[in-house]
Design a protein around this motif. Structure first.
Motif, mmCIF file in Angstrom:
data_model
loop_
_atom_site.group_PDB
_atom_site.id
_atom_site.type_symbol
_atom_site.label_atom_id
_atom_site.label_comp_id
_atom_site.label_asym_id
_atom_site.label_seq_id
_atom_site.Cartn_x
_atom_site.Cartn_y
_atom_site.Cartn_z
ATOM 1 N N PRO A 90 0.839 -1.198 0.000
ATOM 2 C CA PRO A 90 0.000 0.000 0.000
ATOM 3 C C PRO A 90 0.876 1.250 0.000
ATOM 4 C CG PRO A 90 -0.734 -1.572 1.668
ATOM 5 C CD PRO A 90 0.585 -2.064 1.169
ATOM 6 N N THR A 91 0.537 2.213 -0.834
ATOM 7 C CA THR A 91 1.321 3.437 -0.940
ATOM 8 C C THR A 91 0.419 4.655 -0.853
ATOM 9 O OG1 THR A 91 1.152 3.382 -3.354
ATOM 10 C CG2 THR A 91 3.102 2.367 -2.366
ATOM 11 N N ILE A 92 1.026 5.789 -0.494
ATOM 12 C CA ILE A 92 0.274 7.032 -0.400
ATOM 13 C C ILE A 92 -0.242 7.438 -1.779
ATOM 14 C CG2 ILE A 92 0.445 9.493 0.183
ATOM 15 C CD1 ILE A 92 2.610 8.704 2.229
ATOM 16 N N SER A 93 0.593 7.275 -2.794
ATOM 17 C CA SER A 93 0.215 7.581 -4.173
ATOM 18 C C SER A 93 0.140 6.286 -4.970
ATOM 19 C CB SER A 93 1.229 8.528 -4.811
ATOM 20 O OG SER A 93 1.342 9.732 -4.074
ATOM 21 N N PRO A 94 -0.836 6.153 -5.883
ATOM 22 C CA PRO A 94 -0.963 4.931 -6.685
ATOM 23 C C PRO A 94 0.301 4.643 -7.495
ATOM 24 C CG PRO A 94 -2.921 6.306 -6.903
ATOM 25 C CD PRO A 94 -1.901 7.132 -6.175
#
Length: 328
Positions: A76-80
């Motif tokens: 999971p990341t802050i930005s795609p």
């Protein structure tokens, strides 16, 4: 020469792998490790776009004709992140070894198999390794609790995790977490692994693309100089203990949320550490193995030394102990 199922699988000379490391797994280091007979790995997400990864792969190919790998960590990341595009580029560029980590690689397995890609999946538990074996990966990398980065939530050290994996797995596997010299390689092989994966140790090499002050901090560090962050979030990460990581741990231990520490643990700050050499500028990853890292050799000297020392331990000291026992 140490020949194992892993070296035979990938066509490499030595059972030593330079693991994928954010901001560190770039062309000069990966090529140097591969040229030394190990397996160098580019970190896909270090490159800002899939096309940048293509450029880095081609740059690496200009430096070595030996096998190289690409790491793809799906988290999971802050930005795609366009994971599918990174995978496509690696396959198009003829990469034959991909190290996957994080999410299950099963969605990509048909594509990998179609193009003859060998998949090494990184796991922190035997149950995860067995699932990876079931979906068709060619090998796994077992990360013990000592490792830098994400050690999982079970807290099982390598001395138990490696033989536990050896008892259950049929496919080759390499051991990760806490490895930095020939003693570690000999121990991993004795415990049932087919090689070792090293991250932190390769950070302290001449080719590693990080500031010399960071390399010196690793040499100066001890096994006590790491800290576990994100424990309350069950997304544990082992990082260097400094003011930033300690503050983040304190906030979360007191009931804080990720949003409360996001400004402290942002990846951009960790990148600044590596680029500028200010080890207090952000949170950065290193393992407990820093306690036995005492120099900054070339990658080739490191690989050769580790293999030579492991061979001497296996054929010399350990064999001598067996002979003494017989004579006794």
């Amino acid at each position: 020469m140490l020949r194992t199922r892993f070296t035979e699988l990938l066509g490499i000379d030595h059972p030593v792998v330079q693991g994928g490391m954010q901001w560190v797994g770039r062309a000069p280091l990966a090529a140097a490790v591969s040229n030394a007979g190990g397996l160098g790995i580019l970190t896909a997400l270090t490159q800002p776009t899939p096309e940048d990864l293509r450029t880095e792969i081609r740059k690496t190919r200009e430096l070595t004709s030996k096998p190289i790998g690409v790491n793809l960590t799906i988290l999971p990341t802050i930005s795609p992140v366009p994971y599918d595009e990174y995978v496509k580029v690696a396959v198009e560029e003829g990469i034959t070894v991909i190290e996957t980590a994080g999410a299950n690689p099963e969605p990509y397995m048909p594509l990998f198999k179609e193009h003859g890609v060998k998949v090494v999946h990184k796991c922190t538990a035997v149950r995860h390794a067995l699932k990876a074996e079931k979906v068709g990966v060619d090998a796994v990398s077992i990360d013990g609790f000592e490792c830098a980065g994400h050690p999982g939530e079970d807290d099982i050290p390598g001395l138990v995790l490696i033989p536990a994996a050896a008892d259950k797995l049929s496919i080759p596997f390499i051991a990760s977490g806490g490895f930095g010299d020939g003693r570690g390689l000999a121990a991993a092989l004795a415990l049932g692994a087919d090689g070792i994966n090293m991250g932190s140790r390769f950070m302290a090499t001449q080719e590693a693309p990080i500031h010399d002050k960071v390399k010196q901090a690793i040499v100066d560090g001890t096994e006590l100089d790491t800290i576990l962050n994100f424990r309350p979030l069950r997304n544990t990460v082992r990082v260097r203990k400094n003011g930033v990581s300690s503050e983040a741990v304190d906030i979360l231990d007191k009931g804080g949320k990720f949003e409360d520490v996001q400004h402290l643990v942002a990846g951009a700050r960790g990148r600044t550490v590596f680029e500028d050499g200010d080890i207090e500028a952000g949170q950065w990853t290193v393992g407990m193995v820093q306690g036995i890292i005492n120099d900054v050799p070339s990658a080739a000297d490191l690989v050769n030394r580790i293999v030579a020392d492991a061979e001497e331990i296996i054929t010399g000291r350990l064999a001598g102990l067996v002979q003494q026992s017989v004579n006794a």
